[in-house]
Each structure stands twice: as structure tokens, then as C-alpha cells.
Motif scaffolding. Sequence first.
Motif, PDB file in Angstrom:
ATOM      1  N   TRP A 248       0.879  -1.171   0.000  1.00  0.00           N
ATOM      2  CA  TRP A 248       0.000   0.000   0.000  1.00  0.00           C
ATOM      3  C   TRP A 248       0.913   1.216   0.000  1.00  0.00           C
ATOM      4  CZ3 TRP A 248      -3.728  -0.724   4.807  1.00  0.00           C
ATOM      5  CH2 TRP A 248      -4.547  -1.834   4.611  1.00  0.00           C
TER       6      TRP A 248
ATOM      7  N   CYS B 204       1.318   5.453   4.308  1.00  0.00           N
ATOM      8  CA  CYS B 204       2.327   6.479   4.011  1.00  0.00           C
ATOM      9  C   CYS B 204       3.551   6.360   4.914  1.00  0.00           C
ATOM     10  CB  CYS B 204       1.745   7.886   3.981  1.00  0.00           C
ATOM     11  SG  CYS B 204       1.286   8.562   5.561  1.00  0.00           S
TER      12      CYS B 204
ATOM     13  N   MET C 256      -1.681  19.705   0.047  1.00  0.00           N
ATOM     14  CA  MET C 256      -0.259  19.934   0.289  1.00  0.00           C
ATOM     15  C   MET C 256       0.081  21.396   0.008  1.00  0.00           C
ATOM     16  SD  MET C 256      -1.000  17.037  -1.308  1.00  0.00           S
ATOM     17  CE  MET C 256      -0.812  15.287  -1.119  1.00  0.00           C
TER      18      MET C 256
ATOM     19  N   LYS D 170      16.632   2.911   3.348  1.00  0.00           N
ATOM     20  CA  LYS D 170      15.457   3.052   2.464  1.00  0.00           C
ATOM     21  C   LYS D 170      14.758   4.400   2.695  1.00  0.00           C
ATOM     22  CE  LYS D 170      11.148   0.532   1.513  1.00  0.00           C
ATOM     23  NZ  LYS D 170      10.085   1.508   1.672  1.00  0.00           N
TER      24      LYS D 170
HETATM   25  C1  LIG Z   1      -0.088  12.789   0.513  1.00  0.00           C
HETATM   26  C2  LIG Z   1       1.086  12.010  -0.033  1.00  0.00           C
HETATM   27  C3  LIG Z   1       1.316  11.963  -1.396  1.00  0.00           C
HETATM   28  C4  LIG Z   1       2.396  11.227  -1.901  1.00  0.00           C
HETATM   29  N1  LIG Z   1       2.573  11.158  -3.246  1.00  0.00           N
HETATM   30  C5  LIG Z   1       3.559  10.375  -3.755  1.00  0.00           C
HETATM   31  C6  LIG Z   1       3.703  10.227  -5.161  1.00  0.00           C
HETATM   32  O1  LIG Z   1       2.955  10.811  -5.939  1.00  0.00           O
HETATM   33  N2  LIG Z   1       4.686   9.405  -5.636  1.00  0.00           N
HETATM   34  C7  LIG Z   1       5.538   8.718  -4.779  1.00  0.00           C
HETATM   35  O2  LIG Z   1       6.393   7.954  -5.259  1.00  0.00           O
HETATM   36  N3  LIG Z   1       5.427   8.869  -3.432  1.00  0.00           N
HETATM   37  C8  LIG Z   1       4.468   9.673  -2.897  1.00  0.00           C
HETATM   38  N4  LIG Z   1       4.347   9.831  -1.552  1.00  0.00           N
HETATM   39  C9  LIG Z   1       5.262   9.135  -0.656  1.00  0.00           C
HETATM   40  C10 LIG Z   1       4.824   7.685  -0.462  1.00  0.00           C
HETATM   41  O3  LIG Z   1       3.492   7.609  -0.090  1.00  0.00           O
HETATM   42  C11 LIG Z   1       5.647   7.055   0.603  1.00  0.00           C
HETATM   43  O4  LIG Z   1       6.932   6.857   0.153  1.00  0.00           O
HETATM   44  C12 LIG Z   1       5.010   5.790   1.115  1.00  0.00           C
HETATM   45  O5  LIG Z   1       5.658   5.412   2.266  1.00  0.00           O
HETATM   46  C13 LIG Z   1       5.103   4.658   0.163  1.00  0.00           C
HETATM   47  O6  LIG Z   1       6.250   3.976   0.513  1.00  0.00           O
HETATM   48  P1  LIG Z   1       6.782   2.779  -0.294  1.00  0.00           P
HETATM   49  O7  LIG Z   1       6.729   3.152  -1.696  1.00  0.00           O
HETATM   50  O8  LIG Z   1       8.160   2.636   0.234  1.00  0.00           O
HETATM   51  O9  LIG Z   1       5.869   1.636   0.039  1.00  0.00           O
HETATM   52  C14 LIG Z   1       3.283  10.567  -1.012  1.00  0.00           C
HETATM   53  C15 LIG Z   1       3.041  10.635   0.357  1.00  0.00           C
HETATM   54  C16 LIG Z   1       1.969  11.356   0.853  1.00  0.00           C
HETATM   55  C17 LIG Z   1       1.758  11.399   2.346  1.00  0.00           C
END
Ligand SMILES: Cc1cc2nc3c(=O)[nH]c(=O)nc-3n(C[C@H](O)[C@H](O)[C@H](O)COP(=O)(O)O)c2cc1C
Length: 480
Positions: A158, A213, A302, A369
Motif C-alpha cells: 500500500w 504512508c 499539500m 530506504k
Molecule cells: C499525501 C502524499 C502523497 C504522496 N505522493 C507520492 C507520489 O505521488 N509518488 C511517490 O512515489 N510517493 C508519494 N508519496 C510518498 C509515499 O506515499 C511514501 O513513500 C510511502 O511510504 C510509500 O512507501 P513505499 O513506496 O516505500 O511503500 C506521497 C506521500 C503522501 C503522504
Amino acid sequence: MKYFKDNREYIAALEAAGDLVRIRQEVDWDMEAGAIVRKVCEEKAPSPLMENIKDYPGHSYFGAPLATYQRLAMVLGLDRDTPVPKIAEEYLRRTSSAPVKPRVIDKSQAPCKENILLGEDVDLFKLPAPMVHDGDGGRYLCTWHFVVSDDPDVGVNWGMYRQMVYDSKTMTGPVFPFSDMGKTLYGKYIPKGLPMPFATVIGPDPLSAIASCAPSPIPETEFAGQLMGEPVELVKCETCDLYVPAHAEIIIEGEVLPDVKLEECPFGEYTGYRTSPRDLRTVYRVKCITYRNNPITTISNMGVPTDEGQLLRSFSLGLELEKLLRSQGIPITGVYMVPESTHHVMVVGVKNAYTGIAQQVASLAFGSKLGPWFHMVVVVDDSVNIYNYAEVLHAVTTRCHPVKGITVYEQGVGTPLYPFLSAEERKWSKGPKVLFDCLFPLDWDSNSETPRLVSFKTVYPREIQEKVLGNWEAYGYKNR
Ligand SMILES: Cc1cc2nc3c(=O)[nH]c(=O)nc-3n(C[C@H](O)[C@H](O)[C@H](O)COP(=O)(O)O)c2cc1C
């Protein structure tokens, strides 16, 4: 352990706590709703529930769902006024427990299946995607949501990856190559030319949103279970084998296309700037939409601090770094990431036990990471309260040698969103980093060379401190 199964329970609790405003007059999806949420974030005002959206009868918006520490404390079952270090303790306690596997429930029990749109009925414009900011490149349906994907080797992910409506059946958005979904998409589907199934969850319950997130070291389904203290309830998608939270408000199912990119952006981003250019980005082709009756779309806006992305990403990045440093046996006293830094400054408290400890902390932090998301590490000793900005700033300005105390790491992984990078550096996600070592050198003579901190607590004998505190009101002071 009490937790809110869906946003409806959470909204009721916020209202009971006086931290929700129901807006009954008509609100325009075209900027007005976004402007309300922005103002709410900038004033730390109660979350708005907008019940009358122009052109979208039956739909509501829930804005700024988790933009304050009070709301975070609430969703973790704590008193709203719990101090941040205590909220951190609770988060660490829950997320250090055994992972909790999700439970699958029957579709008939799942509120997110109350309405199902398939085939010709699929039309993203039936949902009230807001034009969040003036100048955005389109209507962003997904700002407080998450995307479910499944890696054939690693398992379910997720992650919050923003999504803009492109046309009635298409969304676009950036997926960074170092993110978990990015690794699956660019490493395993695109090279084989295969479409990747996805499901976007809009209006997830607050703890699932936090899990999605957070830089979770385990599958977010189990991470959410840890936060809840019981299994998160999932239900199978209509058009693929993915599972989604059964109590969410809206689910969008489809496939990420491997061979096409479409334009997305600009967008007001979490750094507080509009930085990314309009460019070709990941394409989500939609096959099915399911939703609860009278669905409530979550909106995060944001911009300048503090919104929930900044608050929760700071909170969880700091605490995941704390776990990592402790797992390596580094004698740290705590880690706090300052939300107002838009998760760019990591403050690490240590016992100044050996020479080079600040370098060790920074290397691990930047090399982990978590590293792409911040570029400043400040290391202070245990005389500094890491949660107190004034004390941290005092340490930086008085203990960090401008030449020997600052280490620049010229090469690193960054994000394409850093406002201080040139357009070319952003394009390649370059990530220069810097360490501020605020530890006095251990080879200084502690009696004659190391400066002594001059504060009430450090320069008076205990008897004098107790006498003054004991007499405080007698002197004529009211609060201390
Ligand atoms: C509101 C919000 C929007 C985000 N948008 C993006 C995005 O568009 N692209 C991206 O790669 N990460 C985005 N992030 C960061 C990821 O959600 C974040 O890295 C999350 O932990 C997913 O981690 P993972 O990819 O390591 O599972 C966003 C975070 C938040 C809180």
C-alpha cells in the motif's frame, strides 16, 4: 485497543471533541474546497466536513483528516493532548509487536461494495475530484488515499502515490523508482510489457492511511494490523485478485499500463512549492469503481506546513530511523523529524559515547530506504531536547563547527521534488545531503575546554533549584 474502523466513526469522534466543522452550504469542487482545506491546515483549525458539493449531490469531502498531533493521538486511542514523545512511544510499542495478518470478509459485509460501476458505467467524473490548488494541472481525486499493488516476490504494497484525473477512465501520477510500487512496476511489469493490476483506496480508515504512508518494513496490511491491534478487514476486488479495506469509502480498480505515459502536473506539493513540471507519468486505466452510499472523499491539501502528509511522514520516518539505529546498537536517545521542515530535517539525539558517532548515524540514515526523503541530519547530545526547536537551533548555532562539524555528501538518492535542486538535478532524483554534527569533540578536556551549558538545570546545585522552585509562587510567579 480502540480504533476507528472507518472515517465515519472517526468523523463522529472528531465532532464530539469539537475538532470538526460541518459545512452545509454549497462548496465548489473547483478550488473552493481546496482553499478551505489549505486555510484549515495553515490555521490548525478543525477538520472540515463539506456536505454539499456543487454538481455532486450525495457526496461529501472530509478535509485535513490528520493534520495535527491531537488527531494523531486520537486515532492511536490516546488523550488528544498527549505530548509528542508519548505519542511516539505508543507508535513504537504498537509497531514493535508481532505483525497482524489481515482478515478477508465476504463482499456482502463490505460497505465499499454498496455501489458498483463496471464497463460503460465507469466514469471518473461521477466522483467529485477537487481542483485542489489554482495552477494544478488537473483535478486530483487522490490526495489522501493509497494504491494497492502486489509484487510477485515481495507481496502486497500500500502506498500513497498521488493521482490526477486525465479522462473519464484514466488517471496519471508520479511513481518514484525507489518506492516499493516503483520497484515492482519498473522492475517486474514494464520490462515484460505486462499491465499491473492496481486498486486505489479513497477514504481509508485513519490507521490504514498512516500505514500506507509510513516507510513500513513489513507489508502495510500487517503494519495496519499492528497499529489496530487486530486484523484489518479486507475484501476482494471485482476485476482482479487484489484485496482492499472493506470499510473504505471509494475503490478504483484497474491496470497500470506498461507501454504508455501521459501528462500529469503541475501540483502544489508537500515541500510547500509547485516544483515538478508537467511531464509524462504513470498511467492508471480504470475498469471498475465501487463506493459506499453517500461517499466521503478525503482531501489533503499539500502546501506550506502543516498538512497530514508532512506530519505523518515526518513522524513515521523519524521513528523508523529510530528503530534502525537502535537495531544497529547505536546509543541514541531519540529521533525526531521536524514536520515544519516538510520532512527534510532529521534530529537525532545520542549519548556522545565515541568519536565519529554522528558520521555513523548520518551514513546509516542517508543510506537507508528512508534516505531519499530527507537531506539534513542534525546530531545532538542528550543535553538537548530533540522536540524543542529552540534548543536544537541553539545547539546547531553554537556547537556545530562551520568547517569540521558539517559534512556534505555530494551524491545520494533524492526526490524529483526538492525545491533547491536545479531542474536537471531533479530530473535524475539527485540527492545531495548534509550532516550537522553538534557534538563537542571528545578529545577536548572536559573541564577546561568543553564549554559548559548555562541553564537553570545545569549550573545550579540541586538544593538551590529546589529552593527556587519551591518558592516560585511565594515570589509572586503564577506558572512555572
Ligand atoms: C499525501 C502524499 C502523497 C504522496 N505522493 C507520492 C507520489 O505521488 N509518488 C511517490 O512515489 N510517493 C508519494 N508519496 C510518498 C509515499 O506515499 C511514501 O513513500 C510511502 O511510504 C510509500 O512507501 P513505499 O513506496 O516505500 O511503500 C506521497 C506521500 C503522501 C503522504
